[in-house]
Structures are given as structure tokens and as C-alpha cells.
Write an enzyme that holds these catalytic residues in place. Structure first.
Site, mmCIF file in Angstrom:
data_model
loop_
_atom_site.group_PDB
_atom_site.id
_atom_site.type_symbol
_atom_site.label_atom_id
_atom_site.label_comp_id
_atom_site.label_asym_id
_atom_site.label_seq_id
_atom_site.Cartn_x
_atom_site.Cartn_y
_atom_site.Cartn_z
ATOM 1 N N LYS A 23 0.846 -1.209 0.000
ATOM 2 C CA LYS A 23 0.000 0.000 0.000
ATOM 3 C C LYS A 23 0.868 1.240 0.000
ATOM 4 O O LYS A 23 0.478 2.269 -0.534
ATOM 5 C CB LYS A 23 -1.028 -0.033 1.123
ATOM 6 C CG LYS A 23 -0.535 0.311 2.513
ATOM 7 C CD LYS A 23 -1.701 0.304 3.478
ATOM 8 C CE LYS A 23 -1.273 0.387 4.916
ATOM 9 N NZ LYS A 23 -1.004 1.756 5.398
ATOM 10 N N SER A 24 2.061 1.152 0.553
ATOM 11 C CA SER A 24 2.968 2.310 0.525
ATOM 12 C C SER A 24 3.409 2.615 -0.904
ATOM 13 O O SER A 24 3.408 3.769 -1.340
ATOM 14 C CB SER A 24 4.195 2.046 1.400
ATOM 15 O OG SER A 24 3.815 2.024 2.759
ATOM 16 N N SER A 174 11.058 6.225 10.862
ATOM 17 C CA SER A 174 10.574 5.529 9.654
ATOM 18 C C SER A 174 11.357 5.909 8.403
ATOM 19 O O SER A 174 10.783 6.046 7.309
ATOM 20 C CB SER A 174 9.074 5.813 9.439
ATOM 21 O OG SER A 174 8.310 5.389 10.538
ATOM 22 N N ASP A 291 5.742 -0.780 11.507
ATOM 23 C CA ASP A 291 4.622 -1.667 11.165
ATOM 24 C C ASP A 291 4.935 -3.143 11.462
ATOM 25 O O ASP A 291 4.046 -3.995 11.333
ATOM 26 C CB ASP A 291 4.219 -1.489 9.694
ATOM 27 C CG ASP A 291 3.682 -0.076 9.427
ATOM 28 O OD1 ASP A 291 3.565 0.717 10.384
ATOM 29 O OD2 ASP A 291 3.385 0.230 8.255
ATOM 30 N N LYS A 318 -0.659 5.873 15.780
ATOM 31 C CA LYS A 318 -1.101 5.165 14.571
ATOM 32 C C LYS A 318 -2.611 4.881 14.665
ATOM 33 O O LYS A 318 -3.327 5.650 15.285
ATOM 34 C CB LYS A 318 -0.236 3.934 14.376
ATOM 35 C CG LYS A 318 1.252 4.321 14.231
ATOM 36 C CD LYS A 318 1.921 3.689 13.102
ATOM 37 C CE LYS A 318 3.378 4.074 12.984
ATOM 38 N NZ LYS A 318 3.581 5.072 11.945
ATOM 39 N N ARG A 322 -0.894 1.776 19.765
ATOM 40 C CA ARG A 322 -0.553 0.354 19.605
ATOM 41 C C ARG A 322 0.206 -0.214 20.817
ATOM 42 O O ARG A 322 0.144 -1.423 21.062
ATOM 43 C CB ARG A 322 0.265 0.153 18.319
ATOM 44 C CG ARG A 322 -0.577 0.317 17.083
ATOM 45 C CD ARG A 322 0.221 0.173 15.797
ATOM 46 N NE ARG A 322 -0.701 0.109 14.662
ATOM 47 C CZ ARG A 322 -0.321 0.164 13.401
ATOM 48 N NH1 ARG A 322 0.952 0.296 13.083
ATOM 49 N NH2 ARG A 322 -1.219 0.080 12.433
ATOM 50 N N LYS A 389 -8.086 -2.714 5.773
ATOM 51 C CA LYS A 389 -7.295 -1.481 5.621
ATOM 52 C C LYS A 389 -6.052 -1.726 4.755
ATOM 53 O O LYS A 389 -5.648 -0.860 3.994
ATOM 54 C CB LYS A 389 -6.890 -0.934 7.000
ATOM 55 C CG LYS A 389 -6.191 0.419 6.925
ATOM 56 C CD LYS A 389 -5.922 1.000 8.307
ATOM 57 C CE LYS A 389 -5.551 2.465 8.249
ATOM 58 N NZ LYS A 389 -4.209 2.762 7.817
HETATM 59 O O1 LIG Z 1 4.959 6.341 4.080
HETATM 60 C C1 LIG Z 1 4.366 5.271 4.302
HETATM 61 O O2 LIG Z 1 3.879 4.589 3.378
HETATM 62 C C2 LIG Z 1 4.244 4.805 5.701
HETATM 63 C C3 LIG Z 1 5.075 5.315 6.691
HETATM 64 C C4 LIG Z 1 5.030 4.865 8.103
HETATM 65 O O3 LIG Z 1 4.421 5.883 8.882
HETATM 66 P P1 LIG Z 1 5.240 6.955 9.786
HETATM 67 O O4 LIG Z 1 6.249 7.608 8.948
HETATM 68 O O5 LIG Z 1 4.155 7.875 10.228
HETATM 69 O O6 LIG Z 1 5.860 6.170 10.916
HETATM 70 C C5 LIG Z 1 4.235 3.566 8.254
HETATM 71 O O7 LIG Z 1 3.950 3.321 9.599
HETATM 72 C C6 LIG Z 1 2.941 3.597 7.459
HETATM 73 O O8 LIG Z 1 2.221 2.407 7.595
HETATM 74 C C7 LIG Z 1 3.232 3.769 5.979
HETATM 75 C C1 LIG Z 2 0.292 3.142 10.243
HETATM 76 C C2 LIG Z 2 -0.250 2.576 9.181
HETATM 77 O O1 LIG Z 2 -0.869 3.228 8.163
HETATM 78 P P1 LIG Z 2 -1.247 4.777 7.962
HETATM 79 O O2 LIG Z 2 -0.296 5.607 8.769
HETATM 80 O O3 LIG Z 2 -1.074 4.990 6.494
HETATM 81 O O4 LIG Z 2 -2.663 4.931 8.416
HETATM 82 C C3 LIG Z 2 -0.175 1.105 9.016
HETATM 83 O O5 LIG Z 2 -0.555 0.601 7.947
HETATM 84 O O6 LIG Z 2 0.241 0.380 9.940
#
Ligand SMILES: O=C(O)C1=C[C@@H](OP(=O)(O)O)[C@@H](O)[C@H](O)C1
Ligand SMILES: C=C(OP(=O)(O)O)C(=O)O
Length: 410
Positions: A23-24, A174, A291, A318, A322, A389
Site C-alpha cells: 500500500k505504501s 521511519s 509496522d 497510529k 498500539r 485497511k
Molecule cells: O509512508 C508510508 O507509506 C508509511 C510510513 C510509516 O508511517 P510513519 O512515517 O508515520 O511512521 C508507516 O507506519 C505507514 O504504515 C506507511
Molecule cells: C500506520 C499505518 O498506516 P497509515 O499511517 O497509512 O494509516 C499502518 O498501515 O500500519
């Protein structure tokens, strides 16, 4: 309320699993397509709800856009709409989305000349965005809250007259997601320079790129590593993954090696091979792989392996808090869990799963991280539909390898 009863009839998990697209990667490619490559064909795009929210928001001509609980889509669409001269929208989300911070991104965009205001609480969605043609320039940015702010700014860079130069202040959480953004942009022909302190995306014209293919999601693959670990016998093949992935969560491979799970690349994918757990205590830092934290916290507790996971400060903001959710749910099994601002420690592992009903807190990863425990004893998971999701077919995929999934909609 819905729930599932989950168990597994044998101690063997055998199968080939088509894990959905990242999804990223999907959400980045969609944003880049809408900014620069109208004809881009995105192959194997994620079918996740987050990606549907992203796509619908980019295509929307309405003045009110609701992005649900999709954090990345919220942050990316804030930047997208801020640069669209003539657009005038409100961008809102789920109740939880309105508790997830966005102030650093909004401040940065407003410094570039955007017109974004808060409709409720300062620093949080919902937002009113009046799109402007932004000139770009140099900005200091705090990377300690979310990398998504930085990725969003990077992707609007090529379209602004002066490009964008981000000077990173403090520690960036991240970070692999920032590299993912840079590397996907490079794959599409853009120039992106980055080191520990600076990110420079010059103003540049998009090249003619016809297509890009999304790799399966490594964060989603982590649940299959947990399954391989908790079953007695595993023959699990995960096609489509790359040995040299752009996704930071590919480091799940190295994290599971001391747990005896090897990833053997064969053909266009890999097989999980099970061996002996090689370490009796674990100290790991997951600040760059937030994640993966739930997957690992649950497996350490399941295997009764004392472990301290640090670098978890972003878990509090998040889909749910969590850290709190992990402690509450694991302690239902007699485990002892200590949490702090940025860590989780497994002091005593899972003692008894009998009759345990796990709550999921509108967090897909709570459901998927706890599901592998059904290999040890039958469990119940509340609101299992949360998996949509990021991984729509999660329960079907479990059923395909012998899990018994019984739904209750009472
Ligand atoms: O850029 C992205 O696709 C993501 C960045 C991360 O978030 P953070 O940068 O807020 O930690 C991750 O936790 C999220 O699920 C996806
Ligand atoms: C944190 C997550 O997603 P988002 O920040 O895009 O809602 C995730 O998928 O664990």
C-alpha cells in the site's frame, strides 16, 4: 459487533500465498501519476481500503473529501490539494484520523505559500485547503513524528518552480519510507538527492513512463513469518517478492533469522524455511520499521522469549495507541508486558489462550498480528473486518492453508 473464532486443525501450514501489493508503493505511485504521469499504468496495485481512499480522493471533484482512516492518504492528499490552484476543499477523516497529528506538514506547506487552515483542533484534521500554485524552496522539517510528511513534500517537489530542499531537523523516524519515496521517484526518472541532513528534489519535467509494477507488501508478509514460526511444519511460498526490495519492511527477513525462519528465494518469490530458534533473548529497535512491531511483540510473547523492543514512539499515534493495545491484549493471556513512551518489553510470555477474546481497536495490524496464535489454541478475534485497511483477503488466505475461520455477526 462481528467476531471470528479461529483455529487450525493440524500443525502443518502448506501453501502458496499471493500477498497483496504494497500500500505504501501503491499510494506513492497513485500520487505521482496524478501529479505527473496521467497515462501511467500501475501494475499489481494494492486492493487495500487505504489505496481505495487514496485513489478516490485524487479523482474526486467534490469539495468535501473524507479519507477515512488512511493516514498516508491523508498526508499525501494534503500536499496534493495544496498545490492544485483553483481547488478548494475540506479534507476530513475518521474520528481517529482527527487525533493523528498533521501540524508539521501543514506548517511546511503554508511556509511554501499554501493556504491550509484547521477546521477543528489546531495541528489535526479536518483541514480546509485552498489550492495554490506553489513555488517551492528550502525548508527545515522535523522528522521525529512521521516520515509521511517528508514523503508528501518530496513528491510535490518536481512540480514546483524552485523544487524542494528539505533540511532535516532532529532524528527521522521511519526513514526507509523516505528512501522508498526517493527510489520510486528515481524509478520514474526523477532526480532525488538525499543524505542524513538534506533532501533535494529539483524542479524537473516528467519523462514518458508507461508503467510501473507494485511489489507485494512486506509488512503483510510478516504475518506469514509469524505463522511459519508458530506452526510445527511450514511449507509457505510467497511469490512476487524481490530479493532487493525498495520497502524497508523487507528487513523482516533478518529479524526472523534468529527465530529460525529463513527466506529462500526461488523463482520469482521465496519460501519460508523453519529451523531452530537461535537466540534466547531479543533486544531490537524498530524505529525504522514501526509496522513490524505488533508482529514481533506477539511472537516473542508466544514463544516465551524475553524481549525488549525500542524505538516505538510512533506507535502511539497510529490507527490506535498500539503500545497500550498490545499490552492490554497480551496480558489477557497471562503474559507480562511493560510499556514506556517508546518501548515494549515482554517480561513473561503467553500462559493460557483458552477462551481469550482479542479486541482489535480498529487497527488491522492488531487482528493480523494476533491471528497466528490460533496455531497454539482456538482464539476469538473481535471486529476481524479491520484487516481490509491493508490486506482484504487475509482471512481467506488463512483458510486456504487450513485455518478454520468461523464468523459470528451477532
Ligand atoms: O509512508 C508510508 O507509506 C508509511 C510510513 C510509516 O508511517 P510513519 O512515517 O508515520 O511512521 C508507516 O507506519 C505507514 O504504515 C506507511
Ligand atoms: C500506520 C499505518 O498506516 P497509515 O499511517 O497509512 O494509516 C499502518 O498501515 O500500519
Amino acid at each position: 459487533m462481528s467476531a471470528i473464532k479461529l483455529s487450525h486443525a493440524t500443525s502443518k501450514v502448506i501453501g502458496k500465498i499471493e500477498v497483496p501489493g504494497s500500500k505504501s508503493e501503491s499510494n506513492r505511485l497513485l500520487l505521482l501519476k496524478h501529479l505527473y504521469f496521467p497515462n501511467l499504468n500501475i501494475g499489481k496495485i494494492s486492493d487495500s481500503r487505504d489505496t481505495s481512499f487514496m485513489k478516490a480522493a485524487l479523482e474526486s471533484e467534490n469539495s468535501e473529501i473524507n479519507i477515512g482512516d488512511a493516514g498516508t492518504a491523508m498526508r499525501f492528499n494534503t500536499a496534493f490539494n495544496a498545490t492544485k490552484a483553483g481547488r478548494n476543499i475540506t479534507l476530513s477523516g475518521s474520528e481517529r484520523m482527527h487525533e493523528r497529528p498533521i501540524g508539521i506538514l501543514v506548517d511546511a506547506l503554508n511556509k511554501l505559500g499554501a493556504k491550509i487552515t484547521y477546521l477543528d483542533k489546531e495541528g489535526y484534521p479536518p483541514l480546509k485547503i485552498e489550492g495554490q500554485q506553489l513555488a517551492g524552496g528550502t525548508l527545515e522539517i522535523d522528522g521525529s513524528v512521521s516520515s509521511q510528511f517528508i514523503s508528501a513534500l518530496m513528491m510535490i517537489g518536481p512540480g514546483m518552480k524552485e523544487g524542494i530542499h528539505l533540511k532535516l531537523k532532529g532524528f527521522s523516524v521511519s526513514a526507509p519510507y523516505i528512501y522508498l519515496t526517493a527510489n520510486l521517484m528515481r524509478k520514474l526518472g526523477f532526480d532525488a538527492k538525499l543524505d542524513e541532513e538534506d533532501i533535494i528534489i529539483p524542479h524537473q519535467k516528467a519523462k514518458e513512463i508507461q508503467s510501473s509494477v507494485v511489489e507485494p507488501d512486506w509488512s503483510a508478509a510478516s504475518y506469514w513469518y509469524a505463522i511459519a514460526l508458530l506452526t510445527d511444519e511450514a511449507e509457505i511460498y510467497l511469490p512476487g517478492f524481490l530479493q532487493h526490495s525498495l520497502q524497508g519492511d523487507a528487513s523482516v527477513r533478518g529479524l526472523f533469522e534468529p527465530l529460525g525462519i529463513q527466506s529462500l528465494f526461488i523463482g520469482s518469490g521465496f519460501r519460508l524455511k523453519k529451523g531452530e530458534v537461535k537466540q534466547q533473548r531479543f533486544d531490537i529497535n524498530l524505529v525504522h520499521n514501526p509496522d513490524l512491531a505488533q508482529t514481533l511483540a506477539v511472537v516473542f510473547a508466544a514463544k516465551n522469549l524475553p524481549a525488549k523492543i525500542t524505538g516505538l514512539q510512533t506507535l502511539r499515534i497510529k490507527e490506535t495507541d498500539r503500545l497500550k493495545a498490545l499490552k492490554t491484549e497480551l496480558e489477557k493471556t497471562g503474559a507480562e508486558i511493560e510499556i514506556g513512551d517508546d518501548f515494549l518489553e515482554v517480561k513473561k510470555g503467553i500462559q493460557n489462550l483458552e477462551g481469550v477474546i482479542f479486541d482489535t481497536y480498529e487497527d488491522h495490524r492488531m487482528a493480523m498480528a494476533f491471528a497466528p496464535l490460533a496455531l497454539m489454541a482456538p482464539i476469538t478475534i473481535n471486529n476481524p473486518e479491520v484487516v481490509a485497511k491493508s490486506y482484504q483477503s487475509f482471512w481467506e488466505d488463512l483458510e486456504a492453508v487450513g485455518f478454520l475461520v468461523s464468523w459470528d455477526f451477532s
